[in-house]
Write a protein that holds these residues in place. Structure first.
Motif, PDB file in Angstrom:
ATOM      1  N   HIS A   5       0.799  -1.219   0.000  1.00 13.15           N
ATOM      2  CA  HIS A   5       0.000   0.000   0.000  1.00 13.15           C
ATOM      3  C   HIS A   5       0.837   1.276   0.000  1.00 13.15           C
ATOM      4  O   HIS A   5       0.314   2.357   0.254  1.00 13.15           O
ATOM      5  N   HIS A   6       2.126   1.165  -0.271  1.00 13.24           N
ATOM      6  CA  HIS A   6       2.988   2.341  -0.313  1.00 13.24           C
ATOM      7  C   HIS A   6       3.754   2.341  -1.633  1.00 13.24           C
ATOM      8  O   HIS A   6       3.897   1.293  -2.285  1.00 13.24           O
ATOM      9  N   PRO A   7       4.267   3.495  -2.065  1.00 15.41           N
ATOM     10  CA  PRO A   7       5.062   3.528  -3.297  1.00 15.41           C
ATOM     11  C   PRO A   7       6.348   2.737  -3.137  1.00 15.41           C
ATOM     12  O   PRO A   7       6.937   2.706  -2.054  1.00 15.41           O
ATOM     13  N   VAL A   8       6.772   2.095  -4.220  1.00 16.22           N
ATOM     14  CA  VAL A   8       7.955   1.234  -4.165  1.00 16.22           C
ATOM     15  C   VAL A   8       9.110   1.743  -5.020  1.00 16.22           C
ATOM     16  O   VAL A   8      10.248   1.317  -4.857  1.00 16.22           O
ATOM     17  N   LEU A   9       8.821   2.665  -5.930  1.00 15.19           N
ATOM     18  CA  LEU A   9       9.802   3.109  -6.915  1.00 15.19           C
ATOM     19  C   LEU A   9       9.766   4.623  -7.063  1.00 15.19           C
ATOM     20  O   LEU A   9       8.697   5.236  -6.997  1.00 15.19           O
ATOM     21  N   ALA A  10      10.936   5.224  -7.281  1.00 14.53           N
ATOM     22  CA  ALA A  10      11.024   6.635  -7.653  1.00 14.53           C
ATOM     23  C   ALA A  10      11.738   6.739  -8.992  1.00 14.53           C
ATOM     24  O   ALA A  10      12.852   6.212  -9.149  1.00 14.53           O
ATOM     25  N   ASN A  11      11.071   7.356  -9.956  1.00 11.72           N
ATOM     26  CA  ASN A  11      11.724   7.703 -11.220  1.00 11.72           C
ATOM     27  C   ASN A  11      12.217   9.137 -11.081  1.00 11.72           C
ATOM     28  O   ASN A  11      11.432  10.079 -11.143  1.00 11.72           O
ATOM     29  N   TYR A  12      13.513   9.276 -10.857  1.00  9.14           N
ATOM     30  CA  TYR A  12      14.104  10.578 -10.549  1.00  9.14           C
ATOM     31  C   TYR A  12      14.811  11.097 -11.806  1.00  9.14           C
ATOM     32  O   TYR A  12      15.893  10.640 -12.158  1.00  9.14           O
ATOM     33  N   TYR A  13      14.182  12.056 -12.468  1.00 12.63           N
ATOM     34  CA  TYR A  13      14.753  12.623 -13.688  1.00 12.63           C
ATOM     35  C   TYR A  13      15.815  13.658 -13.312  1.00 12.63           C
ATOM     36  O   TYR A  13      15.493  14.735 -12.822  1.00 12.63           O
ATOM     37  N   VAL A  14      17.078  13.322 -13.573  1.00  8.90           N
ATOM     38  CA  VAL A  14      18.159  14.236 -13.210  1.00  8.90           C
ATOM     39  C   VAL A  14      18.262  15.386 -14.210  1.00  8.90           C
ATOM     40  O   VAL A  14      18.732  16.474 -13.889  1.00  8.90           O
ATOM     41  N   THR A  15      17.853  15.139 -15.452  1.00 13.00           N
ATOM     42  CA  THR A  15      17.740  16.149 -16.502  1.00 13.00           C
ATOM     43  C   THR A  15      16.964  15.524 -17.651  1.00 13.00           C
ATOM     44  O   THR A  15      16.946  14.298 -17.802  1.00 13.00           O
ATOM     45  N   TYR A  16      16.306  16.347 -18.444  1.00 15.33           N
ATOM     46  CA  TYR A  16      15.669  15.853 -19.666  1.00 15.33           C
ATOM     47  C   TYR A  16      16.625  15.921 -20.853  1.00 15.33           C
ATOM     48  O   TYR A  16      16.317  15.418 -21.932  1.00 15.33           O
ATOM     49  N   ASP A  46      12.740  11.740   2.292  1.00 18.15           N
ATOM     50  CA  ASP A  46      11.284  11.628   2.269  1.00 18.15           C
ATOM     51  C   ASP A  46      10.829  10.368   1.536  1.00 18.15           C
ATOM     52  O   ASP A  46       9.832   9.746   1.922  1.00 18.15           O
ATOM     53  N   LEU A  47      11.538   9.990   0.489  1.00 18.79           N
ATOM     54  CA  LEU A  47      11.205   8.755  -0.210  1.00 18.79           C
ATOM     55  C   LEU A  47      11.339   7.555   0.716  1.00 18.79           C
ATOM     56  O   LEU A  47      10.529   6.618   0.661  1.00 18.79           O
ATOM     57  N   ARG A  48      12.348   7.587   1.574  1.00 20.60           N
ATOM     58  CA  ARG A  48      12.517   6.510   2.552  1.00 20.60           C
ATOM     59  C   ARG A  48      11.328   6.448   3.498  1.00 20.60           C
ATOM     60  O   ARG A  48      10.811   5.365   3.803  1.00 20.60           O
ATOM     61  N   ARG A  49      10.892   7.607   3.964  1.00 20.40           N
ATOM     62  CA  ARG A  49       9.736   7.667   4.866  1.00 20.40           C
ATOM     63  C   ARG A  49       8.470   7.141   4.193  1.00 20.40           C
ATOM     64  O   ARG A  49       7.611   6.543   4.845  1.00 20.40           O
ATOM     65  N   LEU A  50       8.378   7.336   2.903  1.00 16.55           N
ATOM     66  CA  LEU A  50       7.194   6.899   2.161  1.00 16.55           C
ATOM     67  C   LEU A  50       7.228   5.414   1.826  1.00 16.55           C
ATOM     68  O   LEU A  50       6.221   4.859   1.382  1.00 16.55           O
ATOM     69  N   GLY A  51       8.368   4.755   2.026  1.00 17.28           N
ATOM     70  CA  GLY A  51       8.452   3.316   1.793  1.00 17.28           C
ATOM     71  C   GLY A  51       9.115   2.912   0.497  1.00 17.28           C
ATOM     72  O   GLY A  51       9.223   1.715   0.197  1.00 17.28           O
ATOM     73  N   VAL A  52       9.571   3.870  -0.291  1.00 14.69           N
ATOM     74  CA  VAL A  52      10.228   3.562  -1.566  1.00 14.69           C
ATOM     75  C   VAL A  52      11.528   2.802  -1.308  1.00 14.69           C
ATOM     76  O   VAL A  52      12.283   3.140  -0.388  1.00 14.69           O
ATOM     77  N   ASN A  53      11.815   1.774  -2.131  1.00 16.45           N
ATOM     78  CA  ASN A  53      13.081   1.060  -1.962  1.00 16.45           C
ATOM     79  C   ASN A  53      13.944   1.008  -3.219  1.00 16.45           C
ATOM     80  O   ASN A  53      15.084   0.560  -3.170  1.00 16.45           O
ATOM     81  N   VAL A  54      13.403   1.470  -4.370  1.00 13.47           N
ATOM     82  CA  VAL A  54      14.185   1.503  -5.608  1.00 13.47           C
ATOM     83  C   VAL A  54      14.152   2.919  -6.171  1.00 13.47           C
ATOM     84  O   VAL A  54      13.082   3.510  -6.308  1.00 13.47           O
ATOM     85  N   ALA A 231       0.537   6.102 -10.007  1.00  8.52           N
ATOM     86  CA  ALA A 231       0.684   7.177  -9.024  1.00  8.52           C
ATOM     87  C   ALA A 231       0.858   6.670  -7.601  1.00  8.52           C
ATOM     88  O   ALA A 231       1.472   7.345  -6.772  1.00  8.52           O
ATOM     89  N   SER A 232       0.322   5.506  -7.301  1.00  7.04           N
ATOM     90  CA  SER A 232       0.435   4.982  -5.940  1.00  7.04           C
ATOM     91  C   SER A 232       1.651   4.076  -5.747  1.00  7.04           C
ATOM     92  O   SER A 232       2.017   3.762  -4.618  1.00  7.04           O
ATOM     93  N   THR A 233       2.300   3.652  -6.848  1.00 12.97           N
ATOM     94  CA  THR A 233       3.501   2.815  -6.736  1.00 12.97           C
ATOM     95  C   THR A 233       4.770   3.571  -7.060  1.00 12.97           C
ATOM     96  O   THR A 233       5.853   3.194  -6.604  1.00 12.97           O
ATOM     97  N   THR A 234       4.663   4.656  -7.836  1.00 14.30           N
ATOM     98  CA  THR A 234       5.838   5.315  -8.392  1.00 14.30           C
ATOM     99  C   THR A 234       5.762   6.822  -8.197  1.00 14.30           C
ATOM    100  O   THR A 234       4.775   7.445  -8.594  1.00 14.30           O
ATOM    101  N   LEU A 235       6.802   7.389  -7.593  1.00 18.22           N
ATOM    102  CA  LEU A 235       6.908   8.837  -7.513  1.00 18.22           C
ATOM    103  C   LEU A 235       7.799   9.325  -8.642  1.00 18.22           C
ATOM    104  O   LEU A 235       8.922   8.830  -8.803  1.00 18.22           O
TER     105      LEU A 235
END
Length: 326
Positions: A5-16, A46-54, A231-235
């Motif tokens: 029930h928490h996000p597991v992944l962050a797609n972090y765009y460092v630049t386009y 904050d991603l850690r607090r939200l439960g993201v692990n990748v 939206a609920s799995t990926t930031l």
């Protein structure tokens, strides 16, 4: 039944920004800043607090960012699984500084034929991929080959596997092409071609998430009964330090983070947008792999079962299951 029930992944765009001009991508056309180190550190907390692990540090071409090694190192120190995909052009320059900091390192390669690959990427990068493979191996890294599958390069899978992956003991990741917005990838793979992918993927060191194939045969995501849980799995975090919802490719709205990612994600306005995941008009028929993969992992359904064997195969090969359980 929802399992996670928490996000597991962050797609972090460092630049386009990108040093290639792939025909099947429009990211490189965008003007873009570069993310800031202090923003990254706060957002990772904050991603850690939200439960993201990748955390996937992506772009554009992520190696264009001069602090990419610091981002990866910080993320690993915080316990994240890190992943990065590159066209290989800048990897020889970065290799020493990236050593040991990328858990899942992918080199994009779509053909064993130099001309065909370079034409699709809009730049001469084939030789850089081959050089990057050798450098990575000398450093004790275990990169993968990410092969984006189209109708026109199906015949190249076997050559890439036999001529590049097997001799170098690399995993071949099959990434079926998808369309989004105004970006077209040509005719979609037929059922027979999808079946061929599945059969091919049964070989040693070949990965294909079979749920991708099932989703395409089912006509993609359907808004009346959505599979997508983007939206609920990926930031998704933009180079402007904004939260993008519901996903990058169909991003309908952006929110300035301003050091408050955790509170922003928990806000009522964001919750209301998350509730619309997979239900927007543009979501009908969607098959975007980078959002479907985590979607398949959090809900017990037929896609979860289809994804399970290949997921286990890859994580056992890479050893990332240990970090996922920690």
């Amino acid at each position: 039944m929802r399992l996670i029930h928490h996000p597991v992944l962050a797609n972090y765009y460092v630049t386009y920004r990108c040093n290639a001009k792939c025909s099947f991508c429009d990211i490189w056309e965008k003007p873009s800043p570069y993310i800031e180190l202090e923003d990254v550190k706060q957002n990772l907390r904050d991603l850690r607090r939200l439960g993201v692990n990748v955390v996937d540090f992506t772009g554009g071409e992520p190696l264009l960012h001069r602090q990419i090694d610091q981002f990866l190192g910080t993320a690993q120190e915080m316990g994240f699984i890190t992943t990065l995909t590159t066209n290989g052009m800048l990897y020889p320059k970065w290799a020493e500084r990236l050593k040991g900091k990328v858990d899942m390192l992918h080199f994009s390669l779509d053909s064993a034929d130099k001309t065909e690959h370079d034409t699709g990427r809009g730049v001469a990068c084939f030789d850089f991929v081959l050089e990057s493979i050798q450098i990575a191996k000398r450093l004790g890294e275990r990169p993968d080959i990410l092969f984006t599958v189209f109708k026109h390069n199906l015949d190249q899978m076997e050559r890439v596997y036999n001529e590049i992956c097997l001799p170098n003991k690399l995993m071949l990741l099959l990434n079926p092409a998808f369309e989004y917005n105004q970006v077209e990838t040509g005719d979609q793979l037929s059922e027979e071609e999808l079946d061929y992918l599945v059969k091919f993927s049964k070989q040693k060191w070949v990965y294909l998430n079979e749920a991708f194939v099932k989703l395409r045969k089912d006509g993609g995501n359907h808004v009346d009964k959505p599979v997508c849980k983007a939206a609920s799995t990926t930031l998704v975090i933009s180079p402007e330090n904004e939260l993008v919802l519901p996903c990058y490719h169909l991003g309908a709205k952006t929110f300035p983070i301003q050091g408050q990612l955790y509170d922003l994600y928990k806000s009522q306005e964001v919750k209301e947008l998350i509730a619309l995941e997979g239900r927007l008009p543009a979501c009908e028929g969607c098959t975007i792999n980078c959002y479907m993969q985590p979607s398949f992992a959090v809900e017990l359904n037929s896609y979860w079962w289809k994804a399970l064997p290949s997921t286990l195969k890859y994580n056992l090969r890479k050893g990332t299951w240990k970090k996922m359980l920690s």
